[in-house]
Design a protein around this motif. Structure first.
Motif, PDB file in Angstrom:
ATOM      1  N   LEU A  78       0.857  -1.186  -0.127  1.00  9.39           N
ATOM      2  CA  LEU A  78       0.033  -0.157  -0.018  1.00  9.39           C
ATOM      3  C   LEU A  78       0.814   1.128   0.163  1.00  9.39           C
ATOM      4  O   LEU A  78       1.758   1.282   0.906  1.00  9.39           O
ATOM      5  CB  LEU A  78      -0.750   0.161   1.009  1.00  9.39           C
ATOM      6  CG  LEU A  78      -1.972   1.287   1.505  1.00  9.39           C
ATOM      7  CD1 LEU A  78      -2.888   1.191   0.299  1.00  9.39           C
ATOM      8  CD2 LEU A  78      -2.417   1.044   2.882  1.00  9.39           C
ATOM      9  N   VAL A  80       0.934   5.228   0.461  1.00  9.04           N
ATOM     10  CA  VAL A  80       0.073   6.394   1.087  1.00  9.04           C
ATOM     11  C   VAL A  80       0.689   7.567   0.609  1.00  9.04           C
ATOM     12  O   VAL A  80       1.853   7.815   1.097  1.00  9.04           O
ATOM     13  CB  VAL A  80      -0.130   6.191   2.573  1.00  9.04           C
ATOM     14  CG1 VAL A  80      -0.926   7.314   3.048  1.00  9.04           C
ATOM     15  CG2 VAL A  80      -0.695   4.935   2.996  1.00  9.04           C
ATOM     16  N   GLN A  99      -3.794   0.167  -5.518  1.00 10.69           N
ATOM     17  CA  GLN A  99      -2.896   0.237  -4.063  1.00 10.69           C
ATOM     18  C   GLN A  99      -2.166   1.450  -3.611  1.00 10.69           C
ATOM     19  O   GLN A  99      -1.504   1.458  -2.618  1.00 10.69           O
ATOM     20  CB  GLN A  99      -1.850  -1.072  -4.508  1.00 10.69           C
ATOM     21  CG  GLN A  99      -2.317  -2.399  -4.481  1.00 10.69           C
ATOM     22  CD  GLN A  99      -1.000  -3.046  -5.152  1.00 10.69           C
ATOM     23  OE1 GLN A  99      -0.915  -2.948  -6.321  1.00 10.69           O
ATOM     24  NE2 GLN A  99       0.004  -3.502  -4.333  1.00 10.69           N
ATOM     25  N   THR A 100      -2.814   2.633  -4.340  1.00  6.88           N
ATOM     26  CA  THR A 100      -2.324   3.953  -3.884  1.00  6.88           C
ATOM     27  C   THR A 100      -3.594   4.825  -3.416  1.00  6.88           C
ATOM     28  O   THR A 100      -4.483   4.963  -4.099  1.00  6.88           O
ATOM     29  CB  THR A 100      -1.572   4.449  -5.369  1.00  6.88           C
ATOM     30  OG1 THR A 100      -0.601   3.562  -5.513  1.00  6.88           O
ATOM     31  CG2 THR A 100      -0.833   5.829  -4.775  1.00  6.88           C
ATOM     32  N   ILE A 101      -3.059   5.264  -2.239  1.00  4.60           N
ATOM     33  CA  ILE A 101      -4.053   6.041  -1.700  1.00  4.60           C
ATOM     34  C   ILE A 101      -3.660   7.694  -1.595  1.00  4.60           C
ATOM     35  O   ILE A 101      -2.584   7.824  -1.426  1.00  4.60           O
ATOM     36  CB  ILE A 101      -5.040   5.853  -0.557  1.00  4.60           C
ATOM     37  CG1 ILE A 101      -3.765   5.494   0.543  1.00  4.60           C
ATOM     38  CG2 ILE A 101      -5.649   4.377  -0.769  1.00  4.60           C
ATOM     39  CD1 ILE A 101      -4.515   5.339   2.006  1.00  4.60           C
ATOM     40  N   ASN A 102      -4.492   8.750  -1.401  1.00  6.45           N
ATOM     41  CA  ASN A 102      -4.018  10.114  -1.542  1.00  6.45           C
ATOM     42  C   ASN A 102      -4.907  10.726  -0.525  1.00  6.45           C
ATOM     43  O   ASN A 102      -6.127  10.482  -0.427  1.00  6.45           O
ATOM     44  CB  ASN A 102      -4.290  10.500  -2.837  1.00  6.45           C
ATOM     45  CG  ASN A 102      -3.752  12.210  -2.707  1.00  6.45           C
ATOM     46  OD1 ASN A 102      -2.851  12.450  -2.048  1.00  6.45           O
ATOM     47  ND2 ASN A 102      -4.605  13.009  -3.456  1.00  6.45           N
ATOM     48  N   VAL A 132      -9.942  10.897   1.718  1.00  9.80           N
ATOM     49  CA  VAL A 132      -8.884   9.783   1.543  1.00  9.80           C
ATOM     50  C   VAL A 132      -9.524   9.098   0.217  1.00  9.80           C
ATOM     51  O   VAL A 132     -10.510   8.625   0.380  1.00  9.80           O
ATOM     52  CB  VAL A 132      -8.336   9.051   2.539  1.00  9.80           C
ATOM     53  CG1 VAL A 132      -7.505   7.826   1.953  1.00  9.80           C
ATOM     54  CG2 VAL A 132      -7.820   9.836   3.879  1.00  9.80           C
ATOM     55  N   HIS A 133      -8.934   8.923  -0.857  1.00  9.78           N
ATOM     56  CA  HIS A 133      -9.460   8.410  -2.037  1.00  9.78           C
ATOM     57  C   HIS A 133      -8.229   7.533  -2.572  1.00  9.78           C
ATOM     58  O   HIS A 133      -7.014   7.687  -2.638  1.00  9.78           O
ATOM     59  CB  HIS A 133      -9.948   9.409  -3.007  1.00  9.78           C
ATOM     60  CG  HIS A 133      -8.924  10.296  -3.604  1.00  9.78           C
ATOM     61  ND1 HIS A 133      -8.297   9.978  -4.738  1.00  9.78           N
ATOM     62  CD2 HIS A 133      -8.206  11.341  -3.260  1.00  9.78           C
ATOM     63  CE1 HIS A 133      -7.317  11.060  -5.171  1.00  9.78           C
ATOM     64  NE2 HIS A 133      -7.145  11.775  -4.217  1.00  9.78           N
ATOM     65  N   ARG A 134      -8.803   6.809  -3.368  1.00 12.93           N
ATOM     66  CA  ARG A 134      -7.657   5.764  -4.405  1.00 12.93           C
ATOM     67  C   ARG A 134      -7.271   6.543  -5.522  1.00 12.93           C
ATOM     68  O   ARG A 134      -8.103   7.482  -5.917  1.00 12.93           O
ATOM     69  CB  ARG A 134      -8.543   4.715  -4.952  1.00 12.93           C
ATOM     70  CG  ARG A 134      -8.476   3.473  -3.942  1.00 12.93           C
ATOM     71  CD  ARG A 134      -8.813   1.969  -4.606  1.00 12.93           C
ATOM     72  NE  ARG A 134      -9.436   1.294  -3.593  1.00 12.93           N
ATOM     73  CZ  ARG A 134      -8.925   0.547  -2.479  1.00 12.93           C
ATOM     74  NH1 ARG A 134      -7.814   0.324  -2.422  1.00 12.93           N
ATOM     75  NH2 ARG A 134      -9.781  -0.074  -1.534  1.00 12.93           N
ATOM     76  N   GLU A 143     -12.245   6.311  -6.138  1.00 15.78           N
ATOM     77  CA  GLU A 143     -12.961   5.917  -5.003  1.00 15.78           C
ATOM     78  C   GLU A 143     -12.615   6.492  -3.775  1.00 15.78           C
ATOM     79  O   GLU A 143     -11.467   6.403  -3.355  1.00 15.78           O
ATOM     80  CB  GLU A 143     -12.702   4.486  -4.973  1.00 15.78           C
ATOM     81  CG  GLU A 143     -13.647   3.512  -4.049  1.00 15.78           C
ATOM     82  CD  GLU A 143     -13.160   2.283  -3.731  1.00 15.78           C
ATOM     83  OE1 GLU A 143     -13.816   1.730  -2.790  1.00 15.78           O
ATOM     84  OE2 GLU A 143     -12.221   1.680  -4.359  1.00 15.78           O
ATOM     85  N   LEU A 145     -12.558   6.847   0.069  1.00 16.98           N
ATOM     86  CA  LEU A 145     -12.400   5.578   1.143  1.00 16.98           C
ATOM     87  C   LEU A 145     -12.764   6.478   2.834  1.00 16.98           C
ATOM     88  O   LEU A 145     -13.017   5.781   3.432  1.00 16.98           O
ATOM     89  CB  LEU A 145     -11.007   5.171   1.342  1.00 16.98           C
ATOM     90  CG  LEU A 145     -10.341   4.638   0.014  1.00 16.98           C
ATOM     91  CD1 LEU A 145      -9.117   4.153   0.062  1.00 16.98           C
ATOM     92  CD2 LEU A 145     -11.505   3.275  -0.394  1.00 16.98           C
TER      93      LEU A 145
END
Ligand code: GRF
Length: 188
Positions: A78, A80, A99-102, A132-134, A143, A145
């Motif tokens: 993951l 971040v 597998q990457t969130i921002n 927080v989103h993909r 997406e 989150l």
């Protein structure tokens, strides 16, 4: 779940993660600025750090690919993005899509890009927030989150609103990442 946190600056959101239950999952902190204070925070917490500067690569694509390859070599699950001020393109997302969130300091669909807090304040709106989103190829879209609303008071200075936003961001990011880690643990 092995987590890499990517930063460019102060790293207060990284600090929130380092102070939470996901500390043990954080394998690595990568910065695109050698002087980022967040690198100090990581070192203090005993987390390996790595600086990757875009200027050292011949193009944006080559840089994005190098970042993906480096994280892949470390078997990262993951990624971040916590104040990472570089848009990662297809060469990165080909490897780490999903597998990457921002973390972004605005509500979904509002104020994509830089200076989101300042723009909300200037617009005179009564509330803003963070999410927080993909990560997808489109900036600050993907997406969602987690979302946290943040009030804007009529008397707010930028510094006051930023402080309220950062507190909300720290809580939100920790809760989303903790949820993802627990979700994976429950499946194993
Ligand atoms: C945060 O407001 C984040 O949403 C934005 O950059 C800021 C990073 O702050 N993208 P820090 O480096 O975590 O203190």
């Amino acid at each position: 779940m092995k987590i890499a946190v990517l930063i460019s600056g102060s790293g207060s959101n990284l600090q929130a993660l380092l102070d939470s239950s996901v500390r043990e999952n954080i394998q690595l902190v990568v910065s695109n600025k050698a002087s980022a204070f967040g690198l100090e925070r990581a070192r203090k917490a005993g987390v390996p750090t790595h600086s990757m500067l875009k200027a050292d690569y011949s193009s944006r694509d080559i840089y994005d690919q190098a970042v993906a390859e480096y994280l892949n070599q470390q078997a990262i699950d993951l990624v971040v993005l916590a104040g990472w001020m570089h848009i990662l393109g297809a060469r990165f997302l080909d490897v780490f899509q999903g597998q990457t969130i921002n973390l972004h300091p605005a509500l979904p669909g509002q104020y994509p890009g830089t200076h989101a807090i300042e723009r909300a304040l200037k617009d005179g709106v009564e509330r803003t927030g963070c999410m927080v989103h993909r990560v997808t190829l489109e900036v600050d879209v993907g997406e969602v989150l987690g979302v946290s609303e943040v009030e804007i008071k009529p008397t707010d200075t930028l510094a006051e609103l930023e402080e309220r936003m950062h507190s909300a961001e720290h809580r939100l990011l920790v809760s989303v990442v903790e949820g993802m880690v627990k979700g994976v643990q429950a499946l194993s």
